[in-house]
Design a protein around this motif. Structure first.
Motif, short mmCIF file in Angstrom:
data_model
loop_
_atom_site.label_atom_id
_atom_site.label_comp_id
_atom_site.label_asym_id
_atom_site.label_seq_id
_atom_site.Cartn_x
_atom_site.Cartn_y
_atom_site.Cartn_z
N ARG A 18 -3.89 4.91 -3.05
CA ARG A 18 -3.62 5.38 -1.69
C ARG A 18 -4.56 6.51 -1.27
N ARG A 19 -4.89 7.35 -2.20
CA ARG A 19 -5.77 8.49 -1.88
C ARG A 19 -7.22 8.05 -1.64
N MET A 20 -7.54 6.84 -2.09
CA MET A 20 -8.91 6.34 -1.93
C MET A 20 -9.10 5.60 -0.62
N GLU A 69 -2.77 6.42 -7.05
CA GLU A 69 -4.17 6.86 -6.96
C GLU A 69 -4.91 6.10 -5.87
N ASN A 89 0.80 -1.23 0.00
CA ASN A 89 0.00 0.00 0.00
C ASN A 89 0.83 1.27 0.00
N SER A 90 1.84 1.33 0.87
CA SER A 90 2.60 2.57 1.03
C SER A 90 4.04 2.45 0.54
N ASP A 141 4.13 4.06 -7.85
CA ASP A 141 2.84 4.74 -7.99
C ASP A 141 2.08 4.28 -9.22
#
Length: 226
Positions: free
Chosen positions: A223-225, A221, A183-184, A199
């Motif tokens: 991650r922002r969700m 994208e 994820n990160s 990314d």
């Protein structure tokens, strides 16, 4: 060349690829692996081969787990994988990984550092490839994605990752491997040198119950969700 996701494996044309079997992976103590885990792996592998009837199967590195010992149970599991291919008339090839230091003790079949399937090159992914290709299929990092608090094995698919080519990273075929949570992660967090822009890696999760894939936006994208 068309690719199909299924049960932690990837079908590229008529070639089935699985990665990171890590046969012999244990849970500590005296056991090389829990009772039944080798049987489970062979059964899942046989199911893939029977469903897709590939002309060839490539084990993309880290067939073995231990650097030092290869107990009889490990040899039996490898023999089971070979038998599944033999019964289906599929040629079995190994592209060795960094864990496969004792591969010769259980494997005397075809071995290639990199294996080409049309415009695709299959390799373990712990080292940079020597061959040019439109797509590289690798393992090595054991990717998982955490969604709503649950970690799931996933494929990672990214265009322009290495030498402007697509990279497809497979999850570990061994269910005992916890995997890394992507994820990160940045590109520098991955062990494979083929990942250059995390990314742009899009997770793909195989839903075993529904027998279908669930595709997600690229990590940058996604991650922002979350």
């Amino acid at each position: 060349m068309e690719q199909t996701y299924d049960g932690r494996g990837l079908l590229v044309g008529e070639t089935l690829v699985v990665a990171d079997c890590h046969v012999g992976r244990g849970t500590g103590g005296e056991l090389e692996f829990p009772v039944g885990s080798g049987t489970d792996m062979v059964e899942r592998f046989r199911g893939l081969v029977e469903r897709h009837d590939p002309g060839e199967v490539v084990l993309a590195g880290d067939l073995l787990h231990s650097f030092r010992t290869v107990p009889r149970t490990v040899a039996d599991t490898v023999a089971g994988l070979q038998a599944a291919c033999r019964e289906a008339g599929a040629r079995l090839v190994v592209t060795p990984g960094n864990h496969d230091t004792m591969l010769d003790s259980v494997w005397d079949g075809p071995t290639e550092r990199e294996y080409r399937v049309g415009d695709t090159v299959v390799l373990h992914g712990h080292e940079a490839p020597e061959s040019e290709a439109d797509r590289y299929v690798v393992g090595h990092d054991h990717p998982t994605i955490e969604i709503e608090g649950q970690r799931r094995p996933c494929y990672l698919v990214g265009e322009g990752q290495y030498r402007s080519s697509e990279v497809v990273m497979l999850p570990s075929f061994n269910k005992l491997n916890a995997g890394v949570r992507v994820n990160s992660m940045s590109a520098g967090d991955f062990q494979s040198p083929l990942v250059t822009d995390a990314d742009r890696l899009a997770p793909v999760v195989w839903d075993e119950a529904a027998r279908e894939t669930r595709e997600f936006p690229p990590l940058g994208e996604f991650r922002r969700m979350l």
